[in-house]
Design a protein around this motif. Sequence first.
Motif, short mmCIF file in Angstrom:
data_model
loop_
_atom_site.label_atom_id
_atom_site.label_comp_id
_atom_site.label_asym_id
_atom_site.label_seq_id
_atom_site.Cartn_x
_atom_site.Cartn_y
_atom_site.Cartn_z
N TYR A 1 14.35 -17.82 9.33
CA TYR A 1 14.58 -19.26 9.46
C TYR A 1 13.57 -19.83 10.45
CZ TYR A 1 18.89 -18.35 7.02
OH TYR A 1 19.80 -17.98 6.07
N THR A 2 13.10 -21.01 10.15
CA THR A 2 12.23 -21.72 11.08
C THR A 2 12.88 -23.05 11.40
OG1 THR A 2 10.95 -22.71 9.29
CG2 THR A 2 10.12 -20.66 10.21
N GLY A 3 12.72 -23.46 12.62
CA GLY A 3 13.23 -24.75 13.04
C GLY A 3 12.16 -25.52 13.79
N PRO B 1 20.06 -18.67 11.49
CA PRO B 1 19.97 -20.12 11.74
C PRO B 1 20.68 -20.54 13.03
CG PRO B 1 21.45 -19.68 9.90
CD PRO B 1 20.80 -18.38 10.26
N VAL C 1 18.22 -20.27 15.87
CA VAL C 1 17.27 -21.38 15.83
C VAL C 1 17.89 -22.62 16.47
CG1 VAL C 1 16.01 -22.98 14.32
CG2 VAL C 1 16.01 -20.53 13.81
N GLY C 2 19.13 -22.93 16.08
CA GLY C 2 19.81 -24.09 16.64
C GLY C 2 20.02 -23.99 18.14
N ARG D 1 14.87 -33.18 14.09
CA ARG D 1 14.98 -31.73 13.92
C ARG D 1 15.06 -31.36 12.45
NH1 ARG D 1 19.15 -29.64 18.54
NH2 ARG D 1 19.11 -27.80 17.22
N ARG D 2 14.51 -30.18 12.14
CA ARG D 2 14.59 -29.64 10.78
C ARG D 2 14.80 -28.14 10.85
NH1 ARG D 2 10.34 -32.21 6.67
NH2 ARG D 2 12.04 -33.37 5.76
N LEU D 3 15.55 -27.64 9.87
CA LEU D 3 15.78 -26.21 9.72
C LEU D 3 15.34 -25.81 8.33
CD1 LEU D 3 17.03 -23.54 10.78
CD2 LEU D 3 19.17 -24.27 9.71
N HIS D 4 14.55 -24.77 8.24
CA HIS D 4 14.05 -24.28 6.95
C HIS D 4 14.45 -22.82 6.81
CE1 HIS D 4 11.45 -27.82 6.77
NE2 HIS D 4 11.18 -27.58 8.04
N GLY D 5 14.96 -22.47 5.62
CA GLY D 5 15.37 -21.10 5.36
C GLY D 5 14.55 -20.46 4.26
#
Length: 97
Positions: free
Chosen positions: A2-4, A63, A66-67, A90-94
Motif C-alpha cells: 500500500y502507498t499513501g 493500510p 500507512v494511515g 490524503r490518498r491511499l493506493h492498494g
Amino acid sequence: MYTGTAVFDVLLPGDSRSLKEKRSYVRPIIAALRRFEVSVAEVGALDLHARAEIGVAVVAAEPRHVGEVLDSCERAVAGRPELELLSVRRRLHGDDE
C-alpha cells in the motif's frame, strides 16, 4: 503493498517576504517529517512567499500502518506554532488499483 500520500497546504508567517526566508521555514519542516521514514518534498506553491505545499509519501504492507504514519506526519505539521495548516489532501493506493 500500500502507498499513501498527503499534501499539506501551509500558511507561513507574514514576515516571509522572500524565497530565502520561505526556505528557512520549509527546510526544518521537511527535516522533521523525515523522522517518520517517509519521502517528503516541497511540491507546490513554489513561487509564493507565504504559502507552501509539502508532499509526503509512504509505502507499507498494511493500510493501517500507512494511515498511522500519515496521521503522525499531520500531527507534526499541525503542531508547529510558526505556521497554519490550511488543508490536507490524503490518498491511499492498494495493489488492487
